[in-house]
Design an enzyme around this catalytic site. Structure first.
Site, mmCIF file in Angstrom:
data_model
loop_
_atom_site.group_PDB
_atom_site.id
_atom_site.type_symbol
_atom_site.label_atom_id
_atom_site.label_comp_id
_atom_site.label_asym_id
_atom_site.label_seq_id
_atom_site.Cartn_x
_atom_site.Cartn_y
_atom_site.Cartn_z
ATOM 1 N N GLU A 162 42.548 65.135 56.955
ATOM 2 C CA GLU A 162 43.782 64.776 55.252
ATOM 3 C C GLU A 162 42.898 65.382 54.583
ATOM 4 O OE1 GLU A 162 43.606 61.874 52.039
ATOM 5 O OE2 GLU A 162 42.205 63.095 52.933
ATOM 6 N N GLU A 163 41.570 65.514 54.316
ATOM 7 C CA GLU A 163 41.071 66.585 53.321
ATOM 8 C C GLU A 163 41.232 67.798 53.054
ATOM 9 O OE1 GLU A 163 39.885 64.712 51.137
ATOM 10 O OE2 GLU A 163 39.342 62.900 51.907
ATOM 11 N N ASP A 299 41.662 41.920 56.099
ATOM 12 C CA ASP A 299 42.483 40.583 56.517
ATOM 13 C C ASP A 299 44.165 40.861 56.669
ATOM 14 O OD1 ASP A 299 39.859 39.002 57.380
ATOM 15 O OD2 ASP A 299 40.131 37.886 55.985
#
Length: 473
Positions: A162-163, A299
């Site tokens: 991704e980088e 969460d």
């Protein structure tokens, strides 16, 4: 997060989340699991150890990245996922995507969640993006351990390179046959979710994903956590999915941008400092985390996965299940329903989703409470059970940041009331939107499905509900 594409923030919006588990009058909804922050932190400890043992980073083409991919894959293999280590070439050497699929649910409707696993060369990348990867990993493991039976196929992607320009996610999407791309109903992305001076940002850059975006906002709103929208566009791995018209959404806790005074008032932390002062630096270590942000964000990931695993993408009840509710579209008036007089109506002031009748809660422009409910028995033999509804919300409230009027979707089980979802004036829409909630926790019980509307002293909000269904398989 890909550095060269980082820019400013979007418009302010308040948000919040569902109540924590309780044995009191209001209990936690089954579709809002408590993902373990302790377990998630343990994954991050492992990623730090991997970086420390491999030159201080987990950069594409180096041993630390391959060891990270192997760690994630081994955990998912052990949990029962079908996993693939997808290799591809980059200017820095070979990189890998870890793709994991839960081998249950309808393979024609795929809900996908992802995060990038690689770091920059300068450091171990524990917040960027060990945090997102660890959160997605732990949520996938929790789903497997929970004995869930999804309606849809769940797939998880841990992206390499991704980088270097979002290379892993682009490679994955570009190598999917068109028929397989068309099966992806939603892609959720989590990139940097534990910044040490955190903000709470929700992606707002893809109209196709506005439903999922709004569900994230509603979740955070119910937890009294304020959010801001952010236009992420090409800055993270959802971009490849977005470019194909696939609905996308996600969250982000901030990078090198400076937290304003207003944001510090809203979220705490320090104004005038970066959300993550160690962004793309060697100090992005296991000490560079805010565990409260991490806990809230994971969460939220669980909430989205639990809900969208059960979402009906067929446009109707599941083929194997009949609607357990009577008079679900209200065309027989009040038959089989109990609650506030006048809620079920064929008034032409608000459209029905189907037919002429609907349930119209609130819209009074004054302090009031209205409710509507029906008792339903959910078979003990059910392996999946869903409550779905179509809802249209219009409001005279002009704020984009404050909840004034709400409708709660609830299940009453004896003396315990569970709020499955809360919608408010912030969720107003110009057309009906379908919501699907998991009620498998009530199999073998007779419960009451209830809608509870509450309005403040001025400015109306109308919650119009139609074509409600409880279906099982």
């Amino acid at each position: 997060m890909h550095k060269s594409l980082v820019s400013g923030l979007g418009a302010v919006l308040v948000a919040g989340v569902l109540l924590a588990p309780s044995n009191s009058a209001t209990a936690a909804a089954v579709e809002s699991p408590d993902i373990s922050v302790t377990n998630t932190k343990a994954h991050l400890d492992q990623l730090q150890s991997i970086a420390t043992a491999n030159g201080g980073n987990r950069y594409t083409g180096r041993t630390g990245y391959k060891a990270s991919a192997d760690y994630v894959k081994a955990k998912l293999d052990a949990a029962g996922y079908t996993t693939t280590l997808q290799s591809f070439s980059t200017s820095a050497g070979t990189s890998y995507n870890v793709i994991a699929e839960w081998p249950h649910g309808d393979a024609n409707h795929v809900v996908m969640t992802g995060s990038h696993l690689d770091s920059v060369s300068a450091g171990p990348g524990i917040n960027d993006n060990g945090s997102g990867s660890a959160g997605v990993l732990e949520t996938a493991l929790a789903y497997a351990a929970g004995g869930q039976t999804p309606r849809n196929r769940l797939r998880f992607g841990f992206w390499g390179a991704e980088e270097l320009g979002l290379l892993g996610s682009k490679y994955y999407v570009n190598n999917l046959p068109a028929a397989e791309r068309d099966k992806i109903e939603l892609y959720l992305n989590f990139d940097m979710i534990a910044s040490p001076n955190p903000g709470y940002f929700v992606y707002d850059d893809n109209p196709a994903g506005d439903g999922a975006r709004d569900d994230l906002v509603s979740y955070f709103t119910s937890k009294s956590v304020q959010t801001e929208f952010i236009d992420v566009q090409g800055r993270s791995d959802h971009a490849a999915f977005r470019s194909l018209g696939i609905p996308t959404a996600g969250t982000f806790s901030g990078a090198e941008e400076t937290k304003s005074s207003a944001q510090a008032t809203k979220w705490g932390g320090t104004a005038g400092q970066a959300f993550d002062p160690c962004y793309h630096r060697s100090c992005d270590t296991i000490s560079n985390l805010d565990l409260t942000s991490l806990d809230r964000q994971i969460d939220a990931i669980g909430h989205m996965i639990w809900n969208y695993a059960q979402k009906d993408y067929t446009g109707g009840p599941p083929p194997s299940g009949d609607n357990l509710l009577q008079n679900p579209g209200f065309e027989s008036g009040t038959a089989n329903w109990i609650g506030t007089t006048g809620v079920i109506t064929n008034s032409t002031s608000r459209p029905a989703h189907g037919g002429s009748y609907k349930a119209w809660l609130q819209g009074n422009g004054r302090s009031s409470t209205e409710n509507l409910g029906q008792s339903v028995a959910i078979p003990a033999t059910a392996t999946a059970a869903s409550l779905s509804l179509w809802i249209r919300i219009d409001s005279a409230e002009t704020t984009s940041s404050t909840v004034y009027d709400t409708v709660k979707v609830q299940v009453v089980d004896g003396s315990t009331t569970t709020t499955l979802a809360t919608y408010s004036n912030l969720n107003k829409t110009t057309s009906y939107v379908q919501k699907t909630l998991n009620v498998l926790a009530y199999k073998g019980k007779t419960v009451t499905v209830r809608f509870l509307g509450q309005e403040d002293s001025s400015l109306q909000t109308s919650f119009v509900i139609d074509d409600v269904a409880v279906t099982t398989s």
